[in-house]
Scaffold this motif. Structure first.
Motif, PDB file in Angstrom:
ATOM      1  N   GLY A  82       1.302  -1.356  -0.253  1.00  0.00           N
ATOM      2  CA  GLY A  82      -0.425   0.212  -0.098  1.00  0.00           C
ATOM      3  C   GLY A  82       0.619   1.082  -0.512  1.00  0.00           C
ATOM      4  N   PRO A  83       0.047   2.137  -0.524  1.00  0.00           N
ATOM      5  CA  PRO A  83      -1.083   2.724   0.034  1.00  0.00           C
ATOM      6  C   PRO A  83      -1.551   2.058  -1.509  1.00  0.00           C
ATOM      7  N   GLU A  84      -2.771   2.180  -1.757  1.00  0.00           N
ATOM      8  CA  GLU A  84      -3.581   2.061  -3.045  1.00  0.00           C
ATOM      9  C   GLU A  84      -4.941   2.691  -2.981  1.00  0.00           C
ATOM     10  N   LYS A  85      -5.388   3.620  -4.100  1.00  0.00           N
ATOM     11  CA  LYS A  85      -7.199   3.868  -3.749  1.00  0.00           C
ATOM     12  C   LYS A  85      -7.667   2.479  -3.759  1.00  0.00           C
ATOM     13  N   ASP A  86      -8.591   3.477  -2.500  1.00  0.00           N
ATOM     14  CA  ASP A  86      -9.786   2.365  -2.149  1.00  0.00           C
ATOM     15  C   ASP A  86     -10.266   3.464  -0.816  1.00  0.00           C
ATOM     16  N   ASN A  87     -11.614   3.155  -0.108  1.00  0.00           N
ATOM     17  CA  ASN A  87     -12.404   3.102   1.092  1.00  0.00           C
ATOM     18  C   ASN A  87     -13.475   2.608   0.652  1.00  0.00           C
ATOM     19  N   ARG A  88     -13.929   2.689   2.474  1.00  0.00           N
ATOM     20  CA  ARG A  88     -14.570   1.346   2.909  1.00  0.00           C
ATOM     21  C   ARG A  88     -16.272   1.469   2.371  1.00  0.00           C
ATOM     22  N   VAL A  89     -16.125   2.387   1.683  1.00  0.00           N
ATOM     23  CA  VAL A  89     -17.509   2.397   0.725  1.00  0.00           C
ATOM     24  C   VAL A  89     -17.663   2.097  -0.583  1.00  0.00           C
ATOM     25  N   CYS A  90     -16.688   2.494  -0.714  1.00  0.00           N
ATOM     26  CA  CYS A  90     -16.128   1.061  -2.250  1.00  0.00           C
ATOM     27  C   CYS A  90     -16.142  -0.598  -2.631  1.00  0.00           C
ATOM     28  N   THR A  91     -16.862  -0.995  -3.273  1.00  0.00           N
ATOM     29  CA  THR A  91     -16.904  -2.009  -3.599  1.00  0.00           C
ATOM     30  C   THR A  91     -15.924  -3.044  -4.236  1.00  0.00           C
ATOM     31  N   PRO A  92     -14.688  -3.785  -4.378  1.00  0.00           N
ATOM     32  CA  PRO A  92     -13.766  -4.103  -4.977  1.00  0.00           C
ATOM     33  C   PRO A  92     -14.149  -5.039  -5.832  1.00  0.00           C
ATOM     34  N   PRO A  93     -14.166  -5.510  -7.125  1.00  0.00           N
ATOM     35  CA  PRO A  93     -12.926  -4.123  -7.737  1.00  0.00           C
ATOM     36  C   PRO A  93     -12.728  -2.704  -7.353  1.00  0.00           C
ATOM     37  N   VAL A  94     -11.446  -1.956  -7.220  1.00  0.00           N
ATOM     38  CA  VAL A  94     -12.441  -0.087  -6.657  1.00  0.00           C
ATOM     39  C   VAL A  94     -11.569   0.246  -8.025  1.00  0.00           C
ATOM     40  N   LEU A 120       2.546 -17.623   1.813  1.00  0.00           N
ATOM     41  CA  LEU A 120       2.157 -17.134   2.751  1.00  0.00           C
ATOM     42  C   LEU A 120       0.983 -16.484   2.449  1.00  0.00           C
ATOM     43  N   VAL A 121      -0.130 -16.928   3.990  1.00  0.00           N
ATOM     44  CA  VAL A 121      -1.427 -16.265   3.369  1.00  0.00           C
ATOM     45  C   VAL A 121      -1.125 -14.645   3.979  1.00  0.00           C
ATOM     46  N   VAL A 122      -1.683 -13.669   3.546  1.00  0.00           N
ATOM     47  CA  VAL A 122      -1.380 -12.475   3.826  1.00  0.00           C
ATOM     48  C   VAL A 122      -2.940 -11.135   3.421  1.00  0.00           C
ATOM     49  N   CYS A 123      -3.084 -10.902   4.672  1.00  0.00           N
ATOM     50  CA  CYS A 123      -4.757  -9.872   4.829  1.00  0.00           C
ATOM     51  C   CYS A 123      -4.300  -9.441   4.896  1.00  0.00           C
ATOM     52  N   GLY A 124      -5.162  -8.382   4.383  1.00  0.00           N
ATOM     53  CA  GLY A 124      -4.992  -6.339   5.027  1.00  0.00           C
ATOM     54  C   GLY A 124      -6.255  -5.728   4.996  1.00  0.00           C
ATOM     55  N   SER A 125      -6.193  -4.527   5.342  1.00  0.00           N
ATOM     56  CA  SER A 125      -7.210  -4.346   6.045  1.00  0.00           C
ATOM     57  C   SER A 125      -8.089  -3.224   4.176  1.00  0.00           C
ATOM     58  N   LEU A 126      -7.042  -3.127   3.338  1.00  0.00           N
ATOM     59  CA  LEU A 126      -7.401  -2.717   1.640  1.00  0.00           C
ATOM     60  C   LEU A 126      -8.850  -3.946   1.255  1.00  0.00           C
ATOM     61  N   PHE A 127     -10.096  -3.263   0.489  1.00  0.00           N
ATOM     62  CA  PHE A 127     -10.325  -4.543  -0.188  1.00  0.00           C
ATOM     63  C   PHE A 127     -11.208  -4.712   0.195  1.00  0.00           C
TER      64      PHE A 127
END
Length: 1890
Positions: A82-94, A120-127
């Motif tokens: 990150g960072p990437e273009k995202d917002n919690r109200v946006c539904t992936p794909p952004v 490696l399983v990687v989970c983040g807060s984006l998307f």
């Protein structure tokens, strides 16, 4: 985003620090010291850390980054997340359609290692929390990621505060075994509603990767969003079950958290088995919220302890135990560790499940179960099955209720194993020697070491973040050997050993640390772990530290021995280890080694010989000799001391009784009275004069003195007895003592059965105290031998402490003290004549009475002081005070000096018989003592009436504590002890008493507040009470509603604002901090406090108290903060103290060129804001604009400070002032560096005004005539040129306005990038090589650059020695001057040769730059004389035609290198980058080297080429999956595209380290096949004999196309050759298409090479058209010039601003020119200006400006070079005195900067003037500076090569040099000719005349 990523990459690389560390495979070697901690530092916050158990590697999930580290924390790979273009109200794909999308940080939520799939399983807060799979070996390699699969793949949470845990598992169905992972997460507003889910890691049936394979809705959050707040802390597996540990609330009405552990079967496809069990830590569940957990076996010792405690049931050593650290909602500063065996958890869960399955959910008749996630209201647990079948449904069933949870009362409760007054955040447990050790991380940034047992104790700590105070992350883990611990904080990971046993070097320190890892290895003599001790399994060989036992000597036999004897000694050592046959045991007494024999626990050794025993120390009768028992020569097993006694020394203890001291000593000594000696006891000696041990009554001695009391000043005879004196018959004795002043007197002897002796006495003098004991010694006459004397008497002095007669008579009668009238003193009775001895003392004398005022009603105590006030209390017969009887208080009587009585009320005036003038209520004090003697005071006692009138303040809080002041008349009546005050019946403590009375109110006991008026009563004594007429009111207590901020650093001083009400009632408000001791200590808290600063009724303002760091040592890390408002104390529970921040020192002295200063460090934002922070440069405050956790942005003061300058102390050789840069956070001050300003020298106005006005008037008078004649003509020409320029600007205004705005926006972004990047300065050697030798004939291949000398190996030593001799010869000034003059006298020694020779000479003499400077000065003086005498002084230094002129250029290059790095380099680099950016923004013709945007009209592209901007996505082959966006033009050639790609991809590398254009290939993959792009190929367009270079438009490459950049091993030509060899089927034309002799062009064909078919007339016409058309585009020059103007001005200011730092060399050389100009009368000011211009701006700065690659590692293209030449020409014009007249025919370059040239000229003039006004640089200061430059850099240069090349000139002109030396007498005297011949013989291997 791109700029952010570049910044992040730089910081990440710069902050990784590593140190040596052992491997991860096992413990360190036995003989090695413990490995020091190593660390990894992340640029962003670390969220998660996971360890691969197979490789031991760590994977670190941080904000916007993923790191892969090996076991030593060395980086292996990393990836940007990150960072990437995202917002919690946006539904992936952004996409761009989501307008709310913005750059959003990616917080890592989950990391899991899938060892089987090597992923490696990687989970983040984006998307929405979508996960990805990455390669375990290289995390930059993305294996799988998809954001278009919808909500079913949303795994983690998009909210930073929501916790996520997971564990790898499997899913079995229909013989398929699918790898999955189970996830537990809290609920976020935009998350998946599943609290527990099972996610697939491979495509299975219709399931996509990361989809939830179990669609059970049992554990979901959607109906309970407001009901539960899950905080998952841990997930793990054990014996087929999966467990989740979390905390949550119990319902919507309850805000308290409770901790649960949930369990379900691992392969439960429906979560039927999911059951929650509440875990309680402590009986009242005080510690209710889990923070971190660890699961492991407890080891034998802890398992036994847990079993014996009775609260866990049976615990086996191999059982798994859940260790949990808890926080408390009640007390945020307290934490606990609790332990839960999984066996016990499972047993309780079975009870809960069984209760639901069989007993309707009841246990013992009480409800024990509820359904936490069910919204159904019907009864639970209605199905019943037999208890015997419960085990059959351990994983639940569809017909059974789920999920279940235990009621609170049926939770599993344990007592805390450990409680600490600190917030625990992490736990890890290891087992060593069957003992469990817990490592507990804290919020204060340290790790506590705890030995877990029945009484767990902390035995050590690992400080991790002592400076910044970062909390320890919950990811606390061991390496594979369990010998090292990985500790993670907010931004750091350190690897630290779990033990430091080897640091302890002796057994006592080893065992006192109580470390379960450590023990003392007896036979190896070191502190080790048990595995490191070779024979640790043998008894008593390895002593475990917590037992606190070492091998000790129990006893010796014999216990001691005389120092005159020797024998064997048996040493009892109970815990002695068993020795092997090869072991050798020795005893060491001091330094004497003796062999030893061991038998069981008995060691037998021989004692040392008497002559080896040390001397007995003074004041002792024995000597203790250290005893060590060693094994195998030098390994100490145990040690002790052995005592050798010395009977002869026993008399030292008591010199007056030598015999008694001898025979009573513990050594059993005997006394020989005849020989007067003490010796070892000898049973064989039985003579009478020998006294045996303990026969002290047989000693000859004197005793029983009479009398016992001796007065001072009077001689009294003393008689005493003697016994056992037969051996001394007929001998005489002398007696003495210390108080007899070194005299002795003879003793008379009479024999009458028992001997009686008489001493005539001595007149003693002593005045230090009343009594002192005096001991007498007795010696044999004429000898120093003392005979035992116990004669002690008491010496007394009557006068001491008896100053008056009464005190004298009060003395004990035994002293016979009397008061002697003759001396008015107390003396011994026989010292006073009988007539002078007073039988009765004089009358009493009264000296003072206290108090002197009393109330009219009396009944107060009056103290009367004086002398002779009686001997006994009964002697006081009567006391009157002002005629009123005063009752004697006998219990307070002091003999003779003080009488206390209680006075009665004043008598009525009528009853007093006084003279008329005497006041009624006033009188003396009289005292009658025994014998009718009266004493009368001279001071008067006065009765008066105190009248209180007012009280202030009139109200105060009901809690009390208000200090009220009572005002009135006569209030200071009586004393403070007589006065009491009550307010409304409540006692008010009197604080001060005088004309005003102050007292502190007590708490108001009433219920009604505000109270009724409360009467204030003042009571004097027992009989007078006065009421204050104004009442006092108790009001409501003040209330505190809030306070901000809620944190401070330890240094304190932060402004705290407390809001509330009722503060106007408060008089004293303080903020207090208590440092609480640990719970196991009973010491008092340490307090720090700070008073209130400002206050009103609603606001209190404090400065946070500073906390001394020393108070936090020894475990005192628990702080409590209170507000004390008078009597009210309120704790500020949420107020936190943080460790002070750390600041990094500025890398260099910050020059005040830019308008801001950046300070870096850590921990800034923990307790500070930008508004509160302060910064000072000197005494001037600078505004803090931005405050980040690790950065501080300051606006530098525009005005120069007036004080705090360092330059007066440190920089007297420069014209700059150095000021301290101090950062202040509250009370904390940090000096982080310094900022320097120019020194402004201001002359007095009295000098300035005449000095300016007189020349000005003269100049005006002389010039007025010339001005009138030429002003009109000049004005017309100026207006004409100005009008032309204005018209030119106006014609392109509209076009330039838009273009200029766009360009400035882009350049602003570009400049911000520059400020974050590193400027690629060349190192010193490369800088000199390029300045000195790059312009030589050989260029980059010059031997001075390559350093390669062609010298045979056999001759290198000889040549090296000869070159050193040649170097010494060059250091002869006579030789060097002759050498240079000889060469310059030869015609073939041209300008190029002279410059090259000067550069060689500079390198050869670099080691002695002072000498080089001296040579240069000498030659310059000769050159100057030559030009002045020839009447051409202005031509001096104009060209580099002489050696000395080139030497001067080189000297400036050397002296200005550091100035370039520190000051001028940055604006020059920005100017270069700005020009490059501007040029490349538009089309550039690759062949004609012309550009659309340039400053040079000859390099202006004369055609309007159509083009568009493309953004390419470039993938670099072999460097990971990340693509780099690169902006190019579709009209760029492929080589130009490659250059821009390399520039962007490798922007963090200097040019020399980047791949070259010809070494890379560019491939475009528009479809399934790729296409190699090149400038020329078979597809190139042809127009007759003209061939056009390929561009992106030629290949039809579109915007956002993906291109692959890869390295190639062969050049393009060889590729074509291989192509021709392999493709035989191609036609002849195709094979030779690239080799044809065609003419090539890019954008525009050359105008002077038109096709042959055109006529000459046509050609001329076309040429004229081209010329006309080209002029149209000249307007672009203005646009480019305006865009670059800021950068040009910045560079000019940096170079020509005297207010900045001026290098000392410039000042030194300019002063030299000024001095020489004064020496010559005909040198004008203009000539001096020309000399300075020729020596610095034109000689150095123009060269650097034209050639940035001389100082930077960059590539300067021809197009950029053309623009630099325009700026360089402008710089040259600014430095000349000649006025430039502009006309229509003036070059465009001159017109371009016509407006600015006058400003630049003034800058040059001011610069020269400013330097002239600076403080001079002395020769000594300059030589010191040059010597430092020589010291730092000479060893980096090719000095030997320079000497070798110089000798080539000496060899070439050998005969001339020899002749010159022979003609010079000085050279002859120094034999320089001979030395040169010897060097020539050695270097050229030839025979000379010698």
């Amino acid at each position: 985003m791109k700029r952010w990523w570049r910044w992040w990459a730089l910081v990440a690389l710069a902050t990784v620090s590593l140190g040596p560390s052992p491997g991860d495979g096992g413990p360190s070697p036995a003989d090695a010291s413990p490995a020091p901690p190593v660390e990894f530092v992340s640029a962003t916050l670390i969220n998660n850390v996971v360890r691969d158990p197979r490789s031991g590697h760590l994977y670190v999930g941080a904000v916007n980054a993923l790191h892969h580290l090996d076991a030593t924390l060395a980086p292996r790979s990393h990836a940007r997340t990150g960072p990437e273009k995202d917002n919690r109200v946006c539904t992936p794909p952004v996409r761009e359609s989501c307008e709310e999308a913005e750059d959003t940080d990616n917080h890592n939520k989950l990391l899991l290692v899938q060892a089987a799939g090597h992923t490696l399983v990687v989970c983040g807060s984006l998307f929405r929390g979508i996960c990805s799979l990455r390669n375990l070996s290289d995390v930059s390699q993305l294996i799988y990621f998809s954001d278009n699969k919808g909500e079913k793949t949303y795994v983690a949470s998009a909210e930073e505060g929501v916790s996520v845990v997971g564990v790898m598992s499997y899913y079995s169905k229909d013989r398929d075994n699918v790898t999955v992972f189970l996830v537990g997460k809290g609920y976020g507003s935009h998350d998946s509603t599943k609290l527990i889910s099972t996610r697939v890691l491979q495509e299975y049936l219709d399931y996509v990767i990361f989809e939830s394979i179990i669609e059970a809705s049992a554990v979901q959050a959607n109906p309970f969003v407001l009901r539960y707040l899950h905080d998952f802390r841990h997930a793990f597996k054990d014996q087929g079950f999966v467990y989740f540990l979390f905390s949550r609330t119990l319902g919507a009405q309850d805000n308290k958290n409770f901790t649960f552990v949930s369990r379900m079967c691992e392969n439960d496809h429906n979560y039927y088995s999911y059951t929650e069990l509440q875990l309680n830590c402590s009986a009242g569940n005080k510690y209710n919220k889990a923070q971190a957990a660890y699961v492991t076996a407890p080891g034998r010792a802890l398992a036994l302890s847990m079993t014996q405690s009775g609260q866990y049931g049976l615990v086996e050593p191999r059982d798994q135990v859940l260790f949990v650290v808890f926080a408390s909602d009640e007390d945020s500063s307290s934490s606990a560790l609790c332990m839960y065996p999984l066996r016990t958890i499972n047993r309780r869960l079975v009870e809960i499940i069984a209760a639901c399955y069989s007993d309707s959910g009841n246990i013992d008749g009480r409800p024990a179960v509820y359904a936490p996630y069910s919204s159904k209201s019907e009864d639970l647990c209605t199905n019943k099955i037999e208890k015997s079948k419960v085990s059959s449904y351990k994983c639940g069933a569809e017909f059974l209720p789920s999920p279940l949870a235990s009621k609170a009362e049926f939770g599993l409760a344990t007592k805390p194993a450990l409680v600490r007054h600190v917030q625990l955040t992490a736990v890890a447990v290891a087992v060593e020697t069957e003992h469990a050790v817990a490592f507990l991380g804290t919020a204060a940034g340290e790790v506590l070491k705890v030995h877990l047992s029945n009484s767990s104790e902390m035995y050590g700590r690992i400080p991790v973040e002592s400076d910044a105070g970062e909390r320890v992350n919950k990811n606390l883990m061991f390496d594979s050997s369990f010998q090292n611990l990985y500790v993670t904080t907010e931004r750091r990971i350190i690897k630290t050993p779990v033990q430091n046993c080897l640091l302890k070097t002796d057994c006592l320190s080893c065992v006192s640390q109580l470390d379960p890892y450590c023990g003392w290895c007896v036979l190896e003599g070191r502190c080790t772990t048990k595995s490191e001790c070779a024979r640790s399994q043998e008894q008593n060989t390895w002593l475990w530290s917590p037992n606190e036992q070492c091998v000790q000597i129990q006893s010796f036999t014999p216990a001691n021995i005389s120092c005159l004897k020797t024998q064997q000694v048996d040493i009892v050592v109970p815990a002695l280890p068993r020795l092997a046959s090869s072991d050798r045991l020795v005893c060491v007494f001091g330094e004497i080694r003796r062999p030893a024999v061991m038998s069981g626990s008995l060691v037998t050794c021989s004692l040392p010989d008497p002559y080896d025993i040390p001397y007995t120390p003074d004041q002792q009768d024995f000597v203790s000799v250290p005893v060590r028992i060693l094994v195998n020569r030098d390994i100490e097993v145990t040690a002790g001391t052995y005592q050798f006694y010395n009977c002869a020394a026993t008399v030292r203890k008591s010199p007056n009784t030598p015999c008694i001291a001898c025979v009573t000593s513990e050594w059993g000594c005997q006394w020989n009275a005849r020989e007067h000696s003490c010796s070892d006891s000898d049973p064989a000696v039985e003579e009478t004069h020998v006294i045996k041990p303990q026969q002290l009554d047989s000693c000859p001695q004197f005793e029983n003195p009479d009398p016992q009391l001796i007065p001072v000043g009077h001689r009294i005879p003393i008689t005493f007895q003697g016994k056992n004196l037969d051996v001394y018959k007929g001998q005489r004795f002398n007696i003495g003592t210390e108080l007899m002043e070194n005299t002795e007197e003879e003793v008379t002897v009479s024999y009458d059965g028992e001997s009686t002796f008489t001493f005539q006495g001595y007149e003693f003098a002593y005045d230090k105290q009343q009594e002192v004991n005096v001991s007498f010694h007795i010696k044999k006459q004429h000898t120093e031998k003392k005979i035992d004397s116990t004669l002690t008497v008491v010496l007394y002095n009557c006068a001491m402490g008896r100053e008056d007669c009464s005190l004298c008579k009060n003395a004990d009668p035994k002293y016979q003290c009397v008061w002697c009238a003759a001396t008015s003193s107390c003396v011994y009775s026989k010292l006073c004549p009988a007539s002078q001895e007073l039988a009765q003392c004089p009358d009493p004398k009264i000296t003072d009475i206290i108090p002197r005022f009393g109330p009219l009603n009396g009944r107060i105590a009056v103290t009367i002081r004086g002398s002779n006030l009686g001997i006994r209390k009964e002697d006081i017969k009567r006391i009157t005070v002002a005629g009123v009887d005063c009752v004697h208080q006998q219990d307070r009587y002091s003999v003779s000096t003080s009488v206390v009585c209680e006075v009665g009320p004043v008598r009525p005036a009528a009853s007093i018989d006084l003279p008329p003038a005497t006041p009624v209520n006033q009188g003396v004090v009289e005292v009658e003592v025994e014998g009718g003697r009266w004493g009368r005071s001279e001071v008067l006692f006065t009765y008066r009436d105190p009248i209180p009138l007012a009280v202030e303040p009139l109200k105060g809080p009901a809690a009390g504590g208000t200090v009220i002041t009572i005002k009135g008349e006569n209030l200071d009546t009586a004393t403070k002890d007589d006065v009491t005050v009550r307010v409304g019946g409540v006692p008010c403590k009197v604080l001060s008493f005088g004309r005003e009375i102050t007292c502190k109110t007590g708490p108001y006991p009433g219920q009604k507040v505000p109270s009724e008026p409360s009467t204030v009563l003042v009571t004097y004594g027992k009989n007078t009470t006065k009421e204050v007429p104004v009442p006092f009111h108790y009001s409501d207590n003040p209330k505190i509603t809030d306070y901000n901020p809620k944190a401070s650093f330890m240094c304190g001083g932060r402004r705290i604002m407390v809001t509330g009400s009722g503060f106007d009632l408060i008089q004293r408000a303080t903020m207090r901090v208590k440092v609480m001791p640990p719970a196991d200590e009973h010491s008092s808290p340490i307090e720090f406090y700070q008073g209130v600063g400002e206050k009103n009724d609603t606001v209190l303002q404090f400065l946070a108290p500073g906390v001394n760091r020393s108070a936090l040592e020894n475990g005192q890390t628990f702080l409590k903060t209170f507000l004390q408002l008078d009597n009210i104390e309120q704790e500020l529970k949420s107020f936190d103290y943080h460790q002070d921040p750390t600041f990094n020192q500025l890398a260099k002295n910050m020059s005040k060129i830019t308008s801001y200063i950046i300070v870096t460090g850590r921990g800034f934002t923990k307790a500070m804001t930008a508004k509160e922070a302060q910064a000072f440069v000197g005494d001037v405050s600078c505004h803090v604009t931005i405050l980040e956790d690790d950065k501080l942005f300051l606006a530098a003061p525009s005005s120069q400070p007036r004080s705090s300058s360092l330059s007066k102390r440190k920089r007297r050789d420069t014209a700059s002032e150095l000021y301290e840069l101090v950062i202040k956070f509250g009370n904390g001050k940090w000096l982080v560096g310094s900022v320097h300003y120019e020194t402004k020298y201001e002359a007095p106005l009295a000098i300035i005004i005449p000095a300016v006005l007189i020349p000005m008037l003269l100049f005006i008078a002389v010039s007025v005539y010339c001005y009138r004649r030429k002003s009109q003509q000049a004005e017309r020409e100026y207006e004409k040129v100005k009008h032309q320029l204005e018209n030119l600007e106006e014609s392109v205004r509209d076009r330039c306005k838009k273009e200029f705005t766009d360009l400035m926006i882009e350049m602003e972004d570009h400049t911000s990038d520059l400020s974050e990047a590193r400027i690629p300065f060349l190192d010193y050697k490369t800088y000199l090589d390029r300045n000195f030798f790059l312009t030589s004939k050989e260029g980059a291949n010059d031997v001075m650059i390559t350093g390669k000398l062609d010298i045979p190996e056999a001759r290198r030593a000889i040549v090296s020695q000869a070159l050193n001799q040649f170097s010494n010869l060059l250091n002869s000034k006579t030789f060097l001057i002759n050498f240079i003059k000889t060469l310059e006298g030869r015609q073939e020694f041209n300008a190029r040769s002279r410059g090259y020779f000067a550069s060689l000479l500079t390198v050869a003499l670099h080691g002695k730059l002072e000498y080089y400077t001296d040579i240069m000065r000498t030659l310059l003086l000769e050159l100057m004389d030559e030009h002045v005498q020839s009447k051409n002084p202005k031509l001096m230094l104009r060209r580099s035609e002489t050696v000395v002129e080139r030497m001067l250029c080189n000297w400036m290059s050397i002296c200005l290198y550091q100035f370039l790095r520190d000051s001028a380099g940055e604006p020059l680099y920005k100017l270069f980058k700005a020009i490059k950016h501007q040029v490349e923004k538009g089309p550039v013709d690759a062949k004609m080297k012309k550009a659309k945007y340039t400053l040079n009209d000859t390099g202006l592209l004369g055609d309007d080429v159509e083009y568009c901007v493309l953004t390419l996505q470039v993938l670099v082959h072999g460097e990971g999956p990340d693509v780099t966006p690169v902006k190019v033009l579709n009209c760029d050639t492929i080589s130009q595209v490659k250059e821009k790609i390399i520039e962007q991809v490798y922007r963090n590398l200097p040019y020399s380290q980047r791949p070259k254009v010809e070494s890379v290939a560019l491939e475009w993959r528009p479809g399934s096949t790729g296409q190699i792009l090149s400038d020329l190929d078979l597809t190139s367009q042809k127009e007759g004999r003209w061939k056009r270079l390929n561009t992106l438009a030629h290949y039809n490459v579109r915007d956002n196309a993906t291109l692959v950049l890869s390295r190639v091993l062969h050049t393009l030509q060889s590729v074509h050759q291989n192509h021709n060899q392999t493709q035989n089927q191609d036609s002849y034309e195709e094979r030779n298409a690239l080799l044809e002799d065609d003419k090539v062009y890019h954008l525009v064909r050359p105008a002077d090479e038109l096709d042959e078919g055109k006529s000459k007339r046509g050609s001329l016409k076309d040429k004229s058209m081209t010329k006309a058309i080209t002029e149209i585009y000249l307007t672009r020059l203005l646009s480019v010039k305006g865009t670059l103007q800021q950068f040009v001005d910045d560079f000019f200011r940096a170079v020509l601003c005297p207010s900045a730092v001026v290098p000392p060399a410039v000042k030194y050389f300019f002063d030299f020119l000024d001095e020489q100009a004064l020496r010559h009368d005909n040198v004008e000011e203009e000539t001096i200006h020309i000399w300075k211009t020729n020596s610095l701006p034109l000689r150095f700065w123009v060269s650097i400006l034209k050639n940035p690659h001389f100082i930077f590692d960059v590539h300067v293209t021809e197009v950029v070079d053309a623009s630099l030449h325009v700026i360089a020409q402008t710089f040259m014009d600014a430095c000349t005195k000649t006025e430039h007249k502009l006309s229509r025919d003036s070059p465009s370059n001159k017109l371009l900067y016509a407006k600015e040239i006058s400003t630049y000229k003034k800058m040059v003039d001011d610069y020269y003037k400013g330097i002239r006004q600076m403080v001079s640089v002395s020769d000594q200061d300059m030589n010191t500076h040059l010597a430092e430059v020589s010291r730092q850099h000479t060893d980096k240069l090719n000095t030997q090569a320079a000497l070798h090349q110089l000798y080539q000139y000496a060899s070439k002109y050998y005969d001339g040099i020899i002749q010159s030396l022979e003609d010079d007498p000085t050279a002859q005297s120094k034999q320089l000719t001979l030395r040169l011949q010897q060097i020539a013989a050695a270097l050229e291997n030839k025979v000379t005349d010698l």
